[in-house]
Design a protein around this motif. Structure first.
Motif, PDB file in Angstrom:
ATOM      1  N   TYR A 348       0.837  -1.188   0.000  1.00 10.24           N
ATOM      2  CA  TYR A 348       0.000   0.000   0.000  1.00 10.24           C
ATOM      3  C   TYR A 348       0.874   1.240   0.000  1.00 10.24           C
ATOM      4  CZ  TYR A 348      -3.726  -3.166   1.581  1.00 10.24           C
ATOM      5  OH  TYR A 348      -4.623  -4.196   1.694  1.00 10.24           O
ATOM      6  N   ASP A 352      -3.323   5.583  -0.795  1.00 13.78           N
ATOM      7  CA  ASP A 352      -4.392   4.661  -1.156  1.00 13.78           C
ATOM      8  C   ASP A 352      -5.622   4.903  -0.297  1.00 13.78           C
ATOM      9  OD1 ASP A 352      -2.632   3.624  -2.930  1.00 13.78           O
ATOM     10  OD2 ASP A 352      -2.156   1.817  -1.787  1.00 13.78           O
ATOM     11  N   SER A 353      -6.777   4.725  -0.897  1.00 15.26           N
ATOM     12  CA  SER A 353      -8.028   4.952  -0.165  1.00 15.26           C
ATOM     13  C   SER A 353      -8.187   3.981   0.991  1.00 15.26           C
ATOM     14  CB  SER A 353      -9.214   4.833  -1.128  1.00 15.26           C
ATOM     15  OG  SER A 353      -9.247   3.539  -1.731  1.00 15.26           O
ATOM     16  N   ALA A 354      -7.673   2.744   0.854  1.00 16.77           N
ATOM     17  CA  ALA A 354      -7.798   1.760   1.930  1.00 16.77           C
ATOM     18  C   ALA A 354      -7.064   2.223   3.189  1.00 16.77           C
ATOM     19  CB  ALA A 354      -7.253   0.411   1.467  1.00 16.77           C
ATOM     20  N   ALA A 356      -6.374   5.411   3.968  1.00 17.90           N
ATOM     21  CA  ALA A 356      -7.105   6.570   4.496  1.00 17.90           C
ATOM     22  C   ALA A 356      -8.337   6.125   5.274  1.00 17.90           C
ATOM     23  CB  ALA A 356      -7.486   7.504   3.353  1.00 17.90           C
ATOM     24  N   ARG A 357      -9.067   5.138   4.738  1.00 18.82           N
ATOM     25  CA  ARG A 357     -10.253   4.628   5.429  1.00 18.82           C
ATOM     26  C   ARG A 357      -9.880   3.980   6.761  1.00 18.82           C
ATOM     27  NH1 ARG A 357     -11.816   1.572   1.681  1.00 18.82           N
ATOM     28  NH2 ARG A 357     -10.998  -0.400   2.481  1.00 18.82           N
ATOM     29  N   ASP A 360      -9.101   6.604   9.361  1.00 17.86           N
ATOM     30  CA  ASP A 360     -10.318   7.249   9.862  1.00 17.86           C
ATOM     31  C   ASP A 360     -11.048   6.364  10.869  1.00 17.86           C
ATOM     32  OD1 ASP A 360      -9.826   9.448   8.298  1.00 17.86           O
ATOM     33  OD2 ASP A 360     -11.100   8.771   6.642  1.00 17.86           O
TER      34      ASP A 360
END
Length: 804
Positions: A348, A352-354, A356-357, A360
């Motif tokens: 990663y 990458d959005s994964a 960031a998610r 959060d």
């Protein structure tokens, strides 16, 4: 533009040799250096240029951004239009490197090749294709060591076009100490006609050495054998294979050295940092109950693991907020949970959005962004189809992100550790049972005695071989003497521990009948042979169970004479320390290990000053993979010779260096400091072989007890002395000697005679006139017995004064 300028020369038709124009410019744009080549190119003498703004040499306005390169740039290249001193315009290809001057000032070194020779046509298309398309770096330098040709791999590696490098020396293209060395070896190749090698890595500016390229330098010869050029060849990514293989090879010897799960996990983390990653964390699923297997895959939903190991660069500031030993929970859709569920690793980037998610959803994942981590690998840990946990690898100091080869390397490292951790978990119940048995068979407390101050340690092995059969013992003997024994049973596991228990019991039994050390080992050797015969002696396992090959050291110390008798059966030589701190080995004949037979055991006897130290140990203390025997001996001698408040401190000094890793074998350590019984505690009388002397012997004893303040012990002592002296006169042979020993709360009465016959208890019949005296002694004494010497015997009786 790629057109090279034509410098001033007397005859334009004459061939022009190549040269390099060089100038240095400081961060403020002032010319600080001007070469002869620069004078030939532009016509300005150094005195006309140095100290003036470099922009004064420009033919065109190139703009402020070009005048001041961006901060952080280490290299610039391009075409620049300059004004000749005579007024005409020259367009040059220049290459500039940022460097530190000898005075510590940052400056730019600008170079330009002039009238560079072109490389001759390369001939057939196949040869042309080979040169241009080879994945290896290829470059050709002429007899002036100037680059005349470079392939696409060279251009890609240095991020420079061939036109930008043509005509320059290698140190001018890639300023580095290794480039200067390569330049020197190219000259050797030209002079000798032999191939040269550069062991260190050639690398462009701004690239770390570990990502450079080792080079070979081959002379290029014409049909007549004359060297016309030099070819530089380098492999573009050696670390993609060689460095990774070296890391795997090194990790193979460092991971899984023990059966300790946490230590194996830490070995994995240590292997990953800093050579592969800047941060590594090993998180394991809960250990199941004994006899159960972990699940083949983690349950759906949030996954709860335990942080088992962690390593960071630097170690003082670990990235993760979860410490070793704490619980970590990964949300259901987080990358670690998904990798665990899928059973596949992943790479990663922090963008990458994964990621960031995950950050959060999980506050504990904030370290990824807070510490500048830019690349992450997550590798599930599996072995034999069982999921054990997950390993995280992060980079924030490495400039480059993880690549597919890095992920394969991380998988192999994790797989190596996973097998060891799985085996360790399977091995734990058996290991626990073996250690429990081993500790139950070892002495739990030191027996009461006044001859020696004792300290001991037992350190079980942490390897998969299992706990061995090392043991030690301290055995009080008659006459205030003490026996010391240290042994090492061949093999590991429960059988070795059980055999150790049998041999320890046998040693205690043989010591109780006061056998000298050499005779005790002889009887013990016979016992091992009998055990081997009972086992059937059908193979190595039978020999291990019987104890064949066991080593043993037995010593007896007498505090009255301050002499120590020792014998050993294949055991390491004991060490001694004088009261002034001198350490030396005792001269004790080796003897064969038990059960092998063929050679007798020999005893040696030495006198030890009061306060001397004896060190008895098993071979696990000296043998190890991380050091040689001489190093271990030096460490032990240093610990023994250093002043210490207690013997426990001495033990700790010897063993502490071994606690950083699990030893390859069990270690038993026994340290003893000698004490002495002085003349005020021992009284001796020589007696005539005459029944009339018995009364005098009783008087000697009574007077001595009065002097010691032991009036309450007079009655029992008189009866004991009377019986033992009478038996020596009646059944023994002269000379006869009476000795009393007062040791703390114990009084020992001994009678020696030169006969070898031993008395024994018997029940007197109604009309018998004798046979009751020795029975009376046995009833009134705490202990009694016979001790044989080379000539003669001693009958002794010991009574406790605490009950009087």
């Amino acid at each position: 533009m790629e057109r090279l300028p034509t410098p001033e020369r007397p005859d334009a038709s004459a061939p022009e040799s190549a040269f390099t124009a060089t100038a240095t410019i400081n961060e403020q744009g002032i010319v600080t250096g001007w070469s002869e080549g620069a004078r030939r190119l532009l016509g300005y003498a150094a005195s006309e240029v140095v100290g003036r703004p470099a922009v004064g040499l420009l033919a065109d306005d190139i703009g402020e951004t070009i005048r001041r390169p961006p901060a952080g740039r280490e290299r610039c290249s391009g075409t620049v239009a300059l004004r000749h001193r005579e007024g005409h315009r020259l367009e040059l290809r220049v290459l500039a490197h940022r460097r530190m001057s000898h005075g510590g000032i940052t400056e730019w070194r600008v170079v330009s090749a002039v009238a560079a020779k072109r490389y001759a046509p390369r001939g057939e298309p196949l040869k042309e294709w080979t040169f241009s398309q080879s994945p290896d770096i290829l470059a050709i330098f002429d007899t002036d060591l100037r680059l005349v040709a470079a392939n696409a791999a060279m251009e890609h590696a240095l991020s420079l076009a061939e036109a930008e490098m043509r005509g320059l020396h290698l140190p001018e293209i890639a300023p580095d100490a290794v480039s200067y060395e390569a330049n020197r070896r190219m000259r050797l190749a030209l002079q000798t006609g032999e191939q040269q090698y550069v062991q260190a890595y050639i690398c462009p500016t701004g690239v770390s050495p570990e990502r450079g390229w080792p080079a070979s330098l081959a002379p290029l010869k014409d049909a007549d054998g004359r060297v016309r050029a030099v070819c530089l060849t380098a492999h573009s990514r050696p670390e993609g294979h060689l460095a990774q293989r070296m890391l795997l090879s090194d990790a193979g010897t460092r991971i899984g050295t023990t059966v300790d799960v946490a230590r194996t996990a830490q070995e994995l983390a240590d292997a990953g940092v800093p050579r592969l990653a800047d941060f590594t964390a090993v998180d394991l699923l809960d250990l199941p109950q004994q006899g159960d297997e972990p699940a083949s895959a983690p349950p759906a939903g949030p996954v709860i693991l335990h942080r088992t190991a962690m390593r960071s660069v630097p170690e003082s500031s670990p990235e993760s907020s979860v410490a070793v030993g704490e619980r970590v929970t990964y949300p259901a859709l987080s990358p670690p949970a998904e990798c665990l569920a899928a059973g596949h690793p992943a790479r990663y980037e922090t963008a990458d959005s994964a990621i960031a998610r995950w950050a959060d959803q999980d506050p504990s994942a904030g370290w990824i962004l807070e510490h500048g981590t830019h690349s992450l690998m997550i590798v599930p840990m599996r072995a034999h189809g069982i999921t054990l946990g997950v390993v995280l690898f992060g980079r924030h100091r490495h400039r480059d992100p993880f690549e597919p080869d890095d992920l394969l390397l991380a998988e192999e490292l994790t797989a190596t550790a996973a097998v060891s951790i799985h085996d360790a978990r399977q091995y734990t119940p058996e290991r626990t049972s073996t250690i429990t048995l081993q500790h139950s068979l070892l002495p739990h407390a030191q027996p009461h005695q006044a001859a020696l101050e004792i300290a001991s340690r037992y350190l079980p092995t942490g390897t998969t071989a299992g706990v061995g059969g090392d043991w030690f013992d301290v055995i009080p003997l008659s006459g205030a003497r003490v026996g010391l024994v240290v042994g090492d049973v061949v093999g590991h596991g429960i059988r070795a521990s059980a055999t150790m228990g049998r041999l320890r019991t046998a040693v205690r039994t043989l010591a109780d009948i006061d056998l000298p050390p050499d005779e005790l080992l002889t009887h013990l050797d016979d016992l091992v042979n009998h055990l081997s015969a009972d086992e059937g002696n059908t193979g190595p396992s039978a020999e291990t169970a019987a104890g064949i090959g066991t080593t043993c050291l037995y010593a007896v110390y007498d505090p009255v004479s301050r002499r120590c008798a020792l014998a050993r059966a294949g055991h390491p030589t004991p060490a001694a320390v004088t009261p002034n701190g001198t350490v030396y080995f005792l001269d004790v004949p080796a003897g064969p290990p038990l059960g092998l037979g063929g050679l007798p055991f020999e005893m040696s006897e030495i006198e030890l000053p009061e306060g001397s130290i004896l060190a008895l140990y098993t071979d696990g203390l000296l043998e190890g993979r991380d050091h040689d025997i001489d190093e271990a001996l030096d460490r032990m001698f240093a610990a023994l010779s250093s002043p210490a408040p207690t013997l426990d401190t001495v033990c700790d000094r010897i063993l502490t260096p071994l606690l950083s890793h699990s030893p390859d074998d069990d270690i038993a350590l026994l340290i003893a400091r000698t004490r002495a019984l002085h003349a005020d505690q021992v009284a001796t009388w020589d007696l005539a072989s005459d029944p009339a002397i018995v009364a005098q012997a009783r008087k000697h004893a009574t007077d001595q007890l009065t002097a010691w303040g032991l009036d309450d012990a007079v009655f029992v002592t008189e009866l004991t002395v009377s019986e033992l002296v009478t038996n020596a006169i009646r059944y023994g042979q002269p000379p006869i000697q009476l000795r009393l020993i007062h040791e703390n709360n114990t009084l020992i009465c001994e009678v020696f005679d030169s006969s070898s016959t031993s008395p024994h208890l018997r029940r007197a019949r109604t009309f018998d006139e004798g046979g009751r005296g020795l029975l009376l002694v046995a009833q009134l004494s705490e202990h009694w017995g016979t001790r044989h010497a080379i000539t003669g015997k001693t009958i002794w009786a010991e009574q406790s004064l605490s009950a009087i």
